[in-house]
Motif scaffolding. Sequence first.
Motif, PDB file in Angstrom:
ATOM      1  N   LYS A 515       0.811  -1.222   0.000  1.00 48.45           N
ATOM      2  CA  LYS A 515       0.000   0.000   0.000  1.00 48.45           C
ATOM      3  C   LYS A 515       0.839   1.264   0.000  1.00 48.45           C
ATOM      4  O   LYS A 515       0.314   2.364  -0.212  1.00 48.45           O
ATOM      5  CB  LYS A 515      -0.971  -0.022   1.188  1.00 48.45           C
ATOM      6  CG  LYS A 515      -2.051  -1.081   1.038  1.00 48.45           C
ATOM      7  CD  LYS A 515      -3.028  -1.095   2.208  1.00 48.45           C
ATOM      8  CE  LYS A 515      -4.106  -2.149   1.996  1.00 48.45           C
ATOM      9  NZ  LYS A 515      -5.073  -2.215   3.135  1.00 48.45           N
ATOM     10  N   GLU A 516       2.142   1.099   0.219  1.00 49.91           N
ATOM     11  CA  GLU A 516       3.057   2.240   0.115  1.00 49.91           C
ATOM     12  C   GLU A 516       3.503   2.476  -1.323  1.00 49.91           C
ATOM     13  O   GLU A 516       4.282   3.390  -1.600  1.00 49.91           O
ATOM     14  CB  GLU A 516       4.272   2.018   1.023  1.00 49.91           C
ATOM     15  CG  GLU A 516       3.970   2.214   2.507  1.00 49.91           C
ATOM     16  CD  GLU A 516       3.008   1.174   3.074  1.00 49.91           C
ATOM     17  OE1 GLU A 516       2.243   1.529   3.998  1.00 49.91           O
ATOM     18  OE2 GLU A 516       3.020   0.007   2.614  1.00 49.91           O
ATOM     19  N   GLY A 517       3.041   1.632  -2.251  1.00 53.45           N
ATOM     20  CA  GLY A 517       3.272   1.879  -3.670  1.00 53.45           C
ATOM     21  C   GLY A 517       4.514   1.249  -4.260  1.00 53.45           C
ATOM     22  O   GLY A 517       4.911   1.608  -5.377  1.00 53.45           O
ATOM     23  N   LEU A 518       5.124   0.288  -3.553  1.00 53.64           N
ATOM     24  CA  LEU A 518       6.325  -0.362  -4.073  1.00 53.64           C
ATOM     25  C   LEU A 518       5.984  -1.746  -4.613  1.00 53.64           C
ATOM     26  O   LEU A 518       5.262  -2.507  -3.966  1.00 53.64           O
ATOM     27  CB  LEU A 518       7.387  -0.465  -2.977  1.00 53.64           C
ATOM     28  CG  LEU A 518       7.908   0.881  -2.458  1.00 53.64           C
ATOM     29  CD1 LEU A 518       8.846   0.672  -1.274  1.00 53.64           C
ATOM     30  CD2 LEU A 518       8.605   1.656  -3.574  1.00 53.64           C
ATOM     31  N   PRO A 519       6.489  -2.105  -5.794  1.00 55.97           N
ATOM     32  CA  PRO A 519       6.088  -3.341  -6.464  1.00 55.97           C
ATOM     33  C   PRO A 519       6.717  -4.587  -5.843  1.00 55.97           C
ATOM     34  O   PRO A 519       7.834  -4.558  -5.332  1.00 55.97           O
ATOM     35  CB  PRO A 519       6.596  -3.144  -7.896  1.00 55.97           C
ATOM     36  CG  PRO A 519       7.779  -2.232  -7.738  1.00 55.97           C
ATOM     37  CD  PRO A 519       7.426  -1.304  -6.611  1.00 55.97           C
ATOM     38  N   ALA A 520       5.975  -5.693  -5.922  1.00 58.03           N
ATOM     39  CA  ALA A 520       6.491  -6.986  -5.465  1.00 58.03           C
ATOM     40  C   ALA A 520       7.633  -7.429  -6.366  1.00 58.03           C
ATOM     41  O   ALA A 520       7.625  -7.191  -7.577  1.00 58.03           O
ATOM     42  CB  ALA A 520       5.377  -8.033  -5.474  1.00 58.03           C
TER      43      ALA A 520
END
Length: 527
Positions: A515-520
Amino acid sequence: MVFVFVTLALVPKVVRANVKVNPLFSDHMVVQRQTEIPVWGWADAGEKVTVKGSWGNSASVVTGTDGSWKVKIKTPKAGGPYTITISGKNTLVINDVLSGEVWLCTGQSNMDFALAKFLNDSKDPQHQPLVEYIRNEVATANDSQLRHIEVLQNTSLFEKQTDFKGQWISAVPQQVKNISATAYFFAKELRQALKVPVGLVECSWGGTRVQPWISEETYLSDSNLKEYFEASRNEIKATIEKMDAPDYVDEEYERQLAIWKEKGSKGEKPKPATHPTKNMQLPATLYNGMLNAVIPYAIKGAIWYQGESNAVYMPKEYETFFTAMVKGWRKDWQQGDFSFYWVQLAACLRANDEADKGWATVNDHLRRSLKLPNTGMAVLYDIGEPKDIHPHNKMDAGKRLALWALQKDYKIQQAAISGPLYKGRVVKGNQIEITFDEVGSGLMVGHKNLLNPTIAVNEPLSRFEISDEAGNWKTAKAQIISKNKIKVWSDAVASPVHVRYAWTGNPEGANLYNKEGLPAAVFTSEK
């Protein structure tokens, strides 16, 4: 790209008239703050050399029989400008010295390419806003406390070089465009958060594999790598003997040249075989020719952007080579396990299936290398450009690398420093349940557009695959079931075994984020 080969001799064991220092110690340099830094150079054998910083600390040493000398001197808190005076039979004064944070910046072209390389129009118009951003950055940047020095590209197959040609530049008009783009945006984040000078020591070369960046000592001390190195050296020596013979003829080159001429001299003209001493891909050649010349300059840590070339050269062995390289550098620097951060490669369309799967394999091996202490990884597939192996969005690349440094090295708490990282799986009937680390405040389906923040979207998860007992991979459906778990299944696989994500060079549509916007991160559960 023009490759510059600089022949640098080892410092000869002869009398030197004047005290000389490594080019790192020159006007506008940045020293690592509030520590003891090594300062080194050469002079006459038995000559007393004194190094004094204008901040009040000094040290002296008598040179060895080979004329080399090294001292350690304490550095002040962040600030400057200072001077460093080095005295022997002559005196050198280094001006405009800043004390701050120093980072080593290494890898291949996506680290090597300076801001100037990203000023031309993008290959795909949808990425043109990134070009405009960089053009504006170059036009307006004026930060004299963000500085950079680059080691010129140089091969040295057998001998460790201790010197190079280079000079410190600053992020000011007329100079900023010559700074590594990835390193610049990383440093810019540090400058904004820390308000201290930042120095970048760049040692990179486009198109290079990981193998030339590993020292001979590391190869020979690693049972997994020794055989590879020795076989390579035997082949190299045989090739040198052949090519150095007075009657040597490059028969393959002559054959290709004749064909080219028969076709009217159209297309790219064939090139003769590269002599091994000029081949930048051979084991240890860039460690010897470039990296050794900056060891053991005091650094806070290192950032690394490489792997593209290994996607088509031993991708399944990348973790072995890469982790050996990191361990070897740390041993040689004698600074303990200094911070080492790298990237998973950005999305890019590959020429064939082998290259495509190799790209994903290298990305997974980079993820697995996080088992090393004091390491971190920025995931970049969502900011790549399918038609360009050199994507323009070095802004987010720099930011994502900086998240690790800001929290881990400077204790500035971040909302998240990594996207979700695969932790483990459990097979439950015809489904696989996956658990992730680094989920921040939870998992989400997201979309990232250019430089805009990632936003949550109401779409199904994409780019997951599961395999059956025979090893056949099928596209899978996936659903978030808790803060750190998802379930994956396929109607075509009754008894799933493994799961993987974003397993391609260009995983368009991959959309698992925190949810902080960093991709898996790209991963496979296979051993």
